[in-house]
Design a protein around this motif. Sequence first.
Motif, mmCIF file in Angstrom:
data_model
loop_
_atom_site.group_PDB
_atom_site.id
_atom_site.type_symbol
_atom_site.label_atom_id
_atom_site.label_comp_id
_atom_site.label_asym_id
_atom_site.label_seq_id
_atom_site.Cartn_x
_atom_site.Cartn_y
_atom_site.Cartn_z
ATOM 1 N N ARG A 20 0.982 -1.542 -0.058
ATOM 2 C CA ARG A 20 0.064 0.121 -0.466
ATOM 3 C C ARG A 20 0.421 1.208 0.310
ATOM 4 O O ARG A 20 0.448 2.423 0.006
ATOM 5 C CB ARG A 20 -1.433 0.027 1.133
ATOM 6 C CG ARG A 20 -2.106 -1.025 0.954
ATOM 7 C CD ARG A 20 -2.950 -0.690 2.577
ATOM 8 N NE ARG A 20 -3.727 0.825 1.464
ATOM 9 C CZ ARG A 20 -4.335 1.907 2.063
ATOM 10 N NH1 ARG A 20 -3.281 1.917 3.258
ATOM 11 N NH2 ARG A 20 -4.445 2.688 1.622
ATOM 12 N N SER A 21 1.396 1.060 0.379
ATOM 13 C CA SER A 21 3.244 2.203 0.598
ATOM 14 C C SER A 21 3.297 2.258 -1.083
ATOM 15 O O SER A 21 3.126 4.048 -1.691
ATOM 16 C CB SER A 21 3.755 2.682 1.431
ATOM 17 O OG SER A 21 4.882 1.390 0.725
ATOM 18 N N LEU A 22 3.585 1.619 -2.264
ATOM 19 C CA LEU A 22 3.835 1.501 -3.338
ATOM 20 C C LEU A 22 2.852 2.158 -4.021
ATOM 21 O O LEU A 22 2.959 2.708 -4.468
ATOM 22 C CB LEU A 22 4.482 0.557 -3.466
ATOM 23 C CG LEU A 22 5.547 0.564 -2.988
ATOM 24 C CD1 LEU A 22 6.529 -1.437 -3.304
ATOM 25 C CD2 LEU A 22 6.909 1.098 -2.971
ATOM 26 N N GLN A 23 1.476 2.016 -3.593
ATOM 27 C CA GLN A 23 0.774 1.895 -4.290
ATOM 28 C C GLN A 23 -0.763 1.755 -3.666
ATOM 29 O O GLN A 23 -1.158 0.768 -3.364
ATOM 30 C CB GLN A 23 0.068 0.493 -5.001
ATOM 31 C CG GLN A 23 -0.548 0.956 -6.356
ATOM 32 C CD GLN A 23 -0.485 -0.387 -8.154
ATOM 33 O OE1 GLN A 23 -1.017 -0.537 -7.771
ATOM 34 N NE2 GLN A 23 0.127 0.235 -8.905
ATOM 35 N N PRO A 24 -1.233 3.022 -2.996
ATOM 36 C CA PRO A 24 -2.078 3.151 -1.523
ATOM 37 C C PRO A 24 -3.316 3.176 -2.479
ATOM 38 O O PRO A 24 -4.318 2.627 -1.496
ATOM 39 C CB PRO A 24 -1.727 4.720 -1.270
ATOM 40 C CG PRO A 24 -1.413 5.112 -2.646
ATOM 41 C CD PRO A 24 -0.576 4.032 -3.023
ATOM 42 N N TYR A 25 -3.237 3.240 -3.613
ATOM 43 C CA TYR A 25 -4.871 3.023 -4.396
ATOM 44 C C TYR A 25 -4.797 1.568 -5.190
ATOM 45 O O TYR A 25 -6.386 1.197 -5.909
ATOM 46 C CB TYR A 25 -5.393 4.301 -5.910
ATOM 47 C CG TYR A 25 -3.856 3.972 -6.469
ATOM 48 C CD1 TYR A 25 -3.582 3.607 -7.628
ATOM 49 C CD2 TYR A 25 -2.602 4.630 -6.564
ATOM 50 C CE1 TYR A 25 -2.818 3.193 -8.476
ATOM 51 C CE2 TYR A 25 -1.242 4.579 -7.052
ATOM 52 C CZ TYR A 25 -1.722 3.875 -7.378
ATOM 53 O OH TYR A 25 -0.643 4.154 -9.674
ATOM 54 N N ASP A 26 -4.530 0.718 -5.087
ATOM 55 C CA ASP A 26 -5.089 -0.775 -5.371
ATOM 56 C C ASP A 26 -5.987 -1.502 -4.508
ATOM 57 O O ASP A 26 -5.368 -1.904 -3.030
ATOM 58 C CB ASP A 26 -3.171 -1.708 -5.383
ATOM 59 C CG ASP A 26 -3.368 -2.705 -5.960
ATOM 60 O OD1 ASP A 26 -3.571 -3.355 -6.790
ATOM 61 O OD2 ASP A 26 -3.674 -4.031 -5.034
ATOM 62 N N GLU A 27 -6.574 -1.939 -5.308
ATOM 63 C CA GLU A 27 -8.099 -2.542 -4.209
ATOM 64 C C GLU A 27 -8.071 -3.844 -3.363
ATOM 65 O O GLU A 27 -8.468 -4.407 -2.523
ATOM 66 C CB GLU A 27 -9.200 -2.498 -5.325
ATOM 67 C CG GLU A 27 -10.027 -1.730 -6.489
ATOM 68 C CD GLU A 27 -9.193 -0.855 -7.262
ATOM 69 O OE1 GLU A 27 -8.184 -2.152 -7.712
ATOM 70 O OE2 GLU A 27 -9.418 0.054 -8.281
ATOM 71 N N ASN A 28 -6.874 -4.568 -3.727
ATOM 72 C CA ASN A 28 -6.625 -5.810 -4.402
ATOM 73 C C ASN A 28 -5.823 -5.891 -2.146
ATOM 74 O O ASN A 28 -5.640 -6.649 -1.470
ATOM 75 C CB ASN A 28 -6.138 -6.728 -4.517
ATOM 76 C CG ASN A 28 -6.744 -7.029 -5.817
ATOM 77 O OD1 ASN A 28 -8.143 -7.560 -5.693
ATOM 78 N ND2 ASN A 28 -6.365 -7.650 -7.120
ATOM 79 N N ALA A 29 -5.068 -5.027 -2.397
ATOM 80 C CA ALA A 29 -3.516 -4.827 -1.300
ATOM 81 C C ALA A 29 -5.069 -4.074 -0.450
ATOM 82 O O ALA A 29 -4.685 -4.765 1.089
ATOM 83 C CB ALA A 29 -2.866 -3.645 -1.124
ATOM 84 N N GLY A 30 -5.646 -3.070 -0.389
ATOM 85 C CA GLY A 30 -6.638 -2.663 0.181
ATOM 86 C C GLY A 30 -7.693 -3.342 0.929
ATOM 87 O O GLY A 30 -7.476 -3.842 2.004
ATOM 88 N N MET A 31 -8.042 -4.112 0.085
ATOM 89 C CA MET A 31 -9.174 -5.196 0.769
ATOM 90 C C MET A 31 -8.315 -6.638 1.735
ATOM 91 O O MET A 31 -8.894 -6.746 2.729
ATOM 92 C CB MET A 31 -9.731 -6.425 -0.763
ATOM 93 C CG MET A 31 -10.801 -5.803 -1.240
ATOM 94 S SD MET A 31 -11.636 -6.571 -2.193
ATOM 95 C CE MET A 31 -10.488 -6.555 -3.554
ATOM 96 N N LEU A 32 -7.049 -6.708 1.289
ATOM 97 C CA LEU A 32 -6.016 -7.523 2.176
ATOM 98 C C LEU A 32 -5.896 -6.751 3.667
ATOM 99 O O LEU A 32 -6.099 -7.717 4.737
ATOM 100 C CB LEU A 32 -5.151 -8.121 1.486
ATOM 101 C CG LEU A 32 -5.715 -9.748 0.004
ATOM 102 C CD1 LEU A 32 -4.299 -9.214 -0.646
ATOM 103 C CD2 LEU A 32 -6.462 -10.400 0.521
#
Length: 740
Positions: free
Chosen positions: A561-573
Amino acid sequence: MQLFGRPQTAGGYIPFMNRTTVWYRKLDWWIVLVLAVALAIRIAYLIYYRSLPDWSLLKMDHWYHHHWAQSLAGGNILGDTTYFRAPLYAYCLGALYAVFGDSLWVGRLFGLPMGLASILLVYLIGKRTFGRTAGIVAASLQAVYPINMYFEGELLLDPLFSLLLLGALYQLLRWQAMKAVRNLALTSVLLGLAAITRPTTLVLAAMLIVWLVATRTSLRTRIVNVLVVVCGLAVVILPIFVRNLVVAGDPVLIASQGGINLYIGNNGAADGASSILPEPLGHTWRLRDITYIAEQTEGRTLKPGEISSYWQRRALDWILSNPMDAARLYARKLWLSIGNREISNNRNISAFFSSIPYLKYFPFGFAVLLGLAVTDAIMTWRTRFEVRVIVAVIACLLLVNAAFFVNSRFRQPIIPLLILLASAAVAYIPSAWRTRKSAFRAAGVGLLACILSLAPIVSLTAGVNIQPFLSRALSAYGDGDIRGSLAFARQALQLNDSFPEVNLTIGVCFFRMQSPDSARYYFNREIALFPNRPKAYTNLGSLFLVNGQFAESRKALEKARSLQPYDENAGMLWIRALARDSTISDAEVLAAVQSVLLSVNDDPSVVHEAAAALAQRGRLSEAASVLNRGLAMKRPPIEMDDFAFERDFSNSPERFARRMARLNALLGYVCGLQRDYDGAIRASRAAIAQDPANSDAYVNLASGLLSRGNIAEADSVLTATLSRFPDNRQAKELRSRFQK
């Protein structure tokens, strides 16, 4: 008075058969035969193509055109934001989908009439410029040349673009011969249509205007001619500009793709033939990536046109800061533009051609066309205005394309122009003997051009060879063929074991095959090679989460998330990892939910995950608030939607409705737990209306009706539920409680 070139009869009446005979004699039956053969070859090709697995393996641009056309066919005519890509091809495809349905047959057959029309135009231009024999030879070559047939069968804009350019060229040559204003007007309108298919056509339009200004005619004539061209272009392009202004408030002339395309072709990582950006984006960049970077740099929300301008400035800054590197890269792109090898970003064209006998054994390629075209251009340059025009168009297209990045698609429009010149060279062979000295000199230069095209002066980067294998691996993975996906990924690994996402793809396959140790090995290998790419961290976090290693999972996901805060998969997990860890407080989970939802713009899937996590922790009012927030979200504009480039377009009207139905179904459940039975019934009914296949919504509706005391209606809903979902355990339990 004469009609149809024959005198009238004594009675002043020409019998019908006489008129038919005249029409029959005027028709050139050779071109009819060529068109018939071309039609037969193309139909046979498509039938054979249909038997191959490649038929349904659409790539990014294919999917984008397909989904955009579906949206247009569904009634979203004006769209929702600035056009990212020029719209004409998608609108034509959308019109066909609206009439005939959106099958791949419709999309692939769309290229067939465009191909036949191009053959006819090549014949007409060749006949007008070089004579009938050259016209027939040119039409025949256009009919059988493999790459023409290939692109006509793909869901790509290039056949339409080529056809419009040929039409504009034909009308321009007619205007030069007859000076009829209507021909110049048609030229400009066709150039305008070509521009809203591929905006680089505007360079050709500018060249035409400059030439008209420079011609040795009266001032009045020059002014009229320029006005005719400008008005013809404006008739087509101005509505697109106004549409972008009205719909998005964005003063973009046609499309906002130009800036990022220019940067793709002009940056420190560019190879000239791949859509690659500097690390950590590489080959797998998305529209959200370039939007996020531009907005973070500018410190504000940007419109698509402003995003394009940002990347255009980045490209120009790199060129000015690295003039020698930029010059070498430009020269490399020019050579790749005339190289004999067919280049594609995401399909190995040579491998595809080898699977189809006709394409595999076709006797010559681009180098031969180039050599013959150069030969004719040298022989006829001084004597034929038309040749100078054709050469100028070829040169302009090559020079403009090389400013961006090159592949076979982008040079496709010059193929019929080279065929015209090459056919003239072939047709002139008998008469060239009389001017042996000049003919041999021209042929020598043509031979050098052919050798230059064949020479391995510039090698292709690994991505051009590996990307097709990765595309096949991802397609197989999407079909559930995990072992097939692994096989393709391993083929890519053999070519280059350090190429981005090769190790990642293998790791994902092992993860799905329940081999966690192997999956972890390849995820860590990807991280070691590309520490600033987020996907491996996300997958590693998912692996830890499945194993109950919550702290390790959070650490990996926080890095993603620090690299790509807008990624849905990382956010959900990340939400899931926090919510399942009993050592994490409700306040921490709630703060994480708010942070993630803000980053992903209330994506429905993330909203569902967040609300479910809060509901499991008993935070029902917060869960309901999150769900209502998600239900207020509108479907993202397809013009700038990354998911439109994927096979499983999650934001298509049908899939988006199902995602919203999940939110309503969960809201119905949460409302039921809060004893808000009216809210539960209302949300459950909305979920069923959005997605009749959502079994949870039926169960929640029946439960809400029972709690309200609506026994008969609840019984009716349960009966319908068990009829539709006979194995639904919750419905059976509710029915058994009801019967007691």
